[in-house]
Design a protein around this motif. Structure first.
Motif, PDB file in Angstrom:
ATOM      1  N   THR A  64     -12.277  25.476 -36.682  1.00 19.22           N
ATOM      2  CA  THR A  64     -11.968  24.103 -36.738  1.00 19.22           C
ATOM      3  C   THR A  64     -10.584  23.640 -37.594  1.00 19.22           C
ATOM      4  O   THR A  64      -9.594  23.285 -37.202  1.00 19.22           O
ATOM      5  CB  THR A  64     -13.110  23.191 -37.231  1.00 19.22           C
ATOM      6  N   SER A  65     -10.614  24.573 -38.866  1.00 20.96           N
ATOM      7  CA  SER A  65      -9.343  23.966 -39.839  1.00 20.96           C
ATOM      8  C   SER A  65      -7.994  24.698 -39.065  1.00 20.96           C
ATOM      9  O   SER A  65      -7.024  24.205 -38.868  1.00 20.96           O
ATOM     10  CB  SER A  65      -9.654  24.779 -41.049  1.00 20.96           C
ATOM     11  N   THR A  66      -8.211  26.040 -38.279  1.00 21.43           N
ATOM     12  CA  THR A  66      -7.035  26.614 -37.805  1.00 21.43           C
ATOM     13  C   THR A  66      -6.599  25.570 -36.538  1.00 21.43           C
ATOM     14  O   THR A  66      -5.574  25.487 -36.141  1.00 21.43           O
ATOM     15  CB  THR A  66      -7.389  28.098 -37.350  1.00 21.43           C
ATOM     16  N   GLY A  67      -7.770  25.344 -35.516  1.00 23.44           N
ATOM     17  CA  GLY A  67      -7.301  24.502 -34.471  1.00 23.44           C
ATOM     18  C   GLY A  67      -6.758  23.022 -34.801  1.00 23.44           C
ATOM     19  O   GLY A  67      -5.796  22.658 -34.140  1.00 23.44           O
ATOM     20  N   LYS A  68      -6.782  22.521 -36.059  1.00 15.09           N
ATOM     21  CA  LYS A  68      -6.174  21.425 -36.265  1.00 15.09           C
ATOM     22  C   LYS A  68      -4.792  21.623 -36.774  1.00 15.09           C
ATOM     23  O   LYS A  68      -4.039  20.846 -36.487  1.00 15.09           O
ATOM     24  CB  LYS A  68      -7.033  20.765 -37.575  1.00 15.09           C
TER      25      LYS A  68
END
Length: 244
Positions: A229-233
């Motif tokens: 999720t963090s990388t996708g953001k």
């Protein structure tokens, strides 16, 4: 893109030396068809008999000739740039579409998989995602050479083609492009790990959160989901900032 300033600079530079001595547009072969993007009725190869020599031209005639050449040059730059950028844009669309698939909540839910074969199918989609990322990176890596070739194919004089190419390529947000490429590789890697995790813990999960009774297993699952999720953001932020 900052093509307009390069066009004007090129015209001024070469114009002061005389168009005949240092042409902006490479001469076409005799009998060749009109070039794509060249405006109708404008011939950059007109003979001295058709047009007065530079020394005998009035200011109005010089201005008109300048505008004609600028119009042809702008059209040819647009043709060359579009031939390169359209491929990058199409590939970016494919990459973002695949990114969207993996950002859906179902990709984090082990109950979305009915069989192990479905996990294998998604592993193949992860491979395709990585291939799309690699193809996008290759197009950016080849952009400078591809653009210069395209400009030369539009019969733009080599010296000016090089200047235009440098100006356009320098306008790319290279820091973000490199960062996005690295983040996408990391993102794909995390999804590989999540799919492997589901495969290794097949059907040990529960219908609702917390999915795993074992605390370490649940912690490993949560960590992977947070990393994805963090990388996708971060990737989405770059896309929004640069409007790829």
């Amino acid at each position: 893109m900052r093509c307009h300033s390069i066009i004007l600079a090129g015209l001024v530079l070469f114009g002061t030396q005389g168009f005949a001595q240092t042409p902006l547009l490479s001469p076409s072969l005799p009998g060749s068809p009109s070039l794509p993007g060249a405006r109708r009725g404008v011939s950059p190869n007109a003979s001295a008999a058709q047009k007065p020599s530079a020394s005998n031209e009035s200011e109005a005639e010089k201005k008109a000739r300048f505008q004609e050449l600028a119009a042809v040059l702008k059209d040819r730059i647009a043709e060359a740039t579009d031939s390169v950028m359209s491929k990058i844009i199409d590939q970016e669309k494919d990459l973002r579409m695949r990114l969207g698939y993996f950002e859906k909540p179902e990709r984090f839910d082990p109950n979305s998989f009915g069989t192990k074969e479905e996990i294998q199918n998604w592993q193949k989609l992860v491979d395709q995602f990585q291939e799309s990322r690699d193809q996008t990176a290759k197009l950016y890596g080849d952009a400078s050479e591809s653009l210069e070739t395209a400009l030369l194919n539009e019969k733009i004089a080599p010296a000016l083609a090089t200047a235009i190419r440098k100006d356009i390529i320098s306008s790319f947000p290279w820091d973000d492009i490199v960062k996005k490429d690295d983040l996408l590789t990391t993102y794909v890697g995390y999804h590989r790990q999540l799919l492997t995790f589901f495969d290794q813990n097949w059907k040990t999960w529960k219908p609702a959160k917390p999915f795993f009774a074992d605390q370490k297993t649940e912690a490993d699952y949560d960590k992977l989901c947070q990393q994805i999720t963090s990388t996708g953001k971060e990737i989405d932020t770059i896309y929004k900032r640069d409007n790829f």
